[in-house]
Design a protein around this motif. Structure first.
Motif, PDB file in Angstrom:
ATOM      1  N   CYS A 183     -11.084   6.798  24.213  1.00  0.00           N
ATOM      2  CA  CYS A 183     -10.128   7.603  25.262  1.00  0.00           C
ATOM      3  C   CYS A 183      -9.482   6.313  26.192  1.00  0.00           C
ATOM      4  CB  CYS A 183     -10.865   8.354  26.065  1.00  0.00           C
ATOM      5  SG  CYS A 183     -10.867   9.934  25.724  1.00  0.00           S
ATOM      6  N   THR A 184      -7.855   6.528  25.981  1.00  0.00           N
ATOM      7  CA  THR A 184      -6.643   5.996  26.334  1.00  0.00           C
ATOM      8  C   THR A 184      -6.625   7.506  28.011  1.00  0.00           C
ATOM      9  OG1 THR A 184      -5.034   7.495  26.285  1.00  0.00           O
ATOM     10  CG2 THR A 184      -5.140   5.163  25.026  1.00  0.00           C
TER      11      THR A 184
ATOM     12  N   GLU B 266      -4.359   7.807  29.333  1.00  0.00           N
ATOM     13  CA  GLU B 266      -3.484   8.649  29.678  1.00  0.00           C
ATOM     14  C   GLU B 266      -4.454   9.939  29.038  1.00  0.00           C
ATOM     15  OE1 GLU B 266       0.726  10.805  27.682  1.00  0.00           O
ATOM     16  OE2 GLU B 266       0.241   8.499  28.023  1.00  0.00           O
ATOM     17  N   ASP B 267      -5.360   9.848  28.086  1.00  0.00           N
ATOM     18  CA  ASP B 267      -6.270  11.090  27.058  1.00  0.00           C
ATOM     19  C   ASP B 267      -7.259  11.919  28.947  1.00  0.00           C
ATOM     20  OD1 ASP B 267      -5.232  10.912  24.993  1.00  0.00           O
ATOM     21  OD2 ASP B 267      -6.894   9.083  24.655  1.00  0.00           O
TER      22      ASP B 267
ATOM     23  N   PHE C 284       2.311  14.435  28.855  1.00  0.00           N
ATOM     24  CA  PHE C 284       1.169  13.557  28.623  1.00  0.00           C
ATOM     25  C   PHE C 284       1.335  13.251  26.891  1.00  0.00           C
ATOM     26  CE2 PHE C 284      -1.180  16.261  31.490  1.00  0.00           C
ATOM     27  CZ  PHE C 284      -1.514  14.937  32.517  1.00  0.00           C
ATOM     28  N   PRO C 285       2.841  12.599  26.786  1.00  0.00           N
ATOM     29  CA  PRO C 285       3.494  12.125  25.488  1.00  0.00           C
ATOM     30  C   PRO C 285       2.774  12.088  24.851  1.00  0.00           C
ATOM     31  CG  PRO C 285       4.375  11.220  27.491  1.00  0.00           C
ATOM     32  CD  PRO C 285       3.242  12.340  28.247  1.00  0.00           C
ATOM     33  N   ASN C 286       2.159  10.629  25.483  1.00  0.00           N
ATOM     34  CA  ASN C 286       1.030  10.085  24.395  1.00  0.00           C
ATOM     35  C   ASN C 286       0.015  10.115  24.197  1.00  0.00           C
ATOM     36  OD1 ASN C 286       3.566   7.998  23.836  1.00  0.00           O
ATOM     37  ND2 ASN C 286       2.489   7.426  26.353  1.00  0.00           N
ATOM     38  N   SER C 287      -0.739  10.994  24.507  1.00  0.00           N
ATOM     39  CA  SER C 287      -1.617  12.093  24.106  1.00  0.00           C
ATOM     40  C   SER C 287      -2.379  12.518  23.349  1.00  0.00           C
ATOM     41  CB  SER C 287      -2.804  12.565  25.588  1.00  0.00           C
ATOM     42  OG  SER C 287      -3.775  12.777  25.613  1.00  0.00           O
ATOM     43  N   ALA C 288      -3.690  12.320  22.560  1.00  0.00           N
ATOM     44  CA  ALA C 288      -4.032  12.951  21.217  1.00  0.00           C
ATOM     45  C   ALA C 288      -3.810  14.345  22.125  1.00  0.00           C
ATOM     46  CB  ALA C 288      -5.587  12.347  20.676  1.00  0.00           C
TER      47      ALA C 288
END
Length: 367
Positions: free
Chosen positions: A312-313, A315-316, A363-367
């Motif tokens: 997980c990042t 941001e995730d 959260f544009p970069n979260s899966a």
């Protein structure tokens, strides 16, 4: 060998060898591999899937089409009227397009050798069994499960619990679910004060207290189920009505006076002094109380550790925490003490957790 199940009934391991044997079944007037007849169809009995107080559930193959179905066979004559009531509810639901409301497909009813049979589509496993064979569900999995129950058909199920929610196919359609067992289902107008409905752990305050009830009792049960899918264990696990009320009172706060004043069972569990109600202590209650509490309060969910995807990042993680906060907000609205204030299905459908609007642009970069 996998456990065979249908309609929440588990086939004991001792029955695993009944296939291809002529085994007399003490509670059925039939034997494995014998034929069961209805006015329109012949069934070959393949396997006893389980049993309950009502009778037996049997897997059968329809000889005309080869289709595999499940027959619920009512063995107890004292349960016959309840079975007929369930049939009436199923007929009404089918006329309203039950499959659109994620309700088990009922196909037919008939009498065989004096015993009443209900034919259903054969489903896979219930949510309780699903939780046993895998990790608790993620919020992204809980969302569509909840979503499938929020269309009103004008009938109160009265016994929503993980055992009565079936996964259609846990391998091919792991999140496709259907509600089963309408033996206690009623129209709202048929719910009378003091009637005991709902299984204990999913029983709402108004039923526990003997207050007037409506379709909000199903929303309460669904709220309890939603948390259970996340935790992997029951939100409330009281051994009796008193311990249930004690856990609810501790976790969600004091019950409203309007509910307590109107409950015909309130005085069994609460004592009134100076116009204020207090929960009786253990010494004042005849029934046993074990004091077990899986959570102290609902907001503790925000601090609980759940299984998260690997790698997980940051941001995730922030997105998942945001989702958890919105989930707790939704469940809190479903578990409001007052049935008048409790969230209605249309409000749940519009909630951020279901619409996922809380994610918009954050959260544009979260899966």
């Amino acid at each position: 060998m996998p456990v065979k199940t249908w309609l929440g009934k588990v086939l004991p391991s001792s029955h695993s060898s009944v296939r291809n044997q002529r085994m007399e079944c003490s509670t059925l007037p039939v034997t494995v591999e014998c034929q069961i007849s209805s006015p329109t169809c012949e069934y070959k009995m393949e396997e006893v899937l389980g049993a309950g107080s009502f009778g037996e559930v049997v897997q059968c193959r329809k000889l005309s089409s080869g289709e595999t179905v499940a027959l619920k066979v009512i063995k107890d004559s004292s349960k016959m009227e309840e079975a007929k009531d369930e049939e009436r509810v199923l007929i009404e639901l089918k006329a309203r397009g039950s499959d659109r409301y994620n309700i088990v497909n009922w196909n037919d009813s008939f009498t065989f050798q004096g015993q009443f049979c209900l034919e259903f589509e054969k489903l896979d496993m219930n949510l309780h069994q699903l939780l046993k064979c895998r990790l608790p569900l993620s919020l992204m999995e809980i969302r569509p499960v909840l979503q499938q129950f929020l269309k009103s058909v004008g009938i109160v199920h009265c016994d929503l619990k993980p055992d009565n929610i079936m996964v259609v196919d846990h391998l091919q359609l792991p999140l496709k679910v259907k509600v089963i067992d309408f033996g206690l289902a009623l129209h709202t107008s048929e719910l009378s004060r003091g009637t005991t409905v709902q299984s204990m752990w999913y029983r709402c305050p108004e039923v526990l207290l003997g207050h007037e009830c409506n379709e909000a009792i199903d929303v309460w049960s669904l709220g309890c189920i939603a948390v259970e899918l996340l935790l992997g264990h029951s939100l409330f696990d009281g051994c009796d009505e008193y311990s249930m009320l004690s856990q609810i009172n501790t976790m969600l706060g004091k019950l409203p006076a309007s509910l307590l004043n109107a409950g015909i069972f309130t005085s069994c569990f609460f004592r009134k002094k100076a116009k204020k109600w207090r929960l009786k202590n253990r010494a004042e209650i005849i029934t046993a109380y074990d004091g077990t509490q899986p959570l102290n309060k609902l907001s503790d969910l925000l601090e609980a550790r759940f299984v998260r995807p690997i790698n997980c990042t940051d941001e995730d993680r922030r997105a998942m925490q945001c989702d958890l906060e919105i989930f707790v907000d939704l469940v809190a609205s479903m578990l409001l003490m007052s049935p008048q204030k409790r969230a209605r299905p249309c409000q749940i459908l519009e909630h951020k957790f279901i619409s996922m609007s809380h994610f918009d642009g954050k959260f544009p970069n979260s899966a």
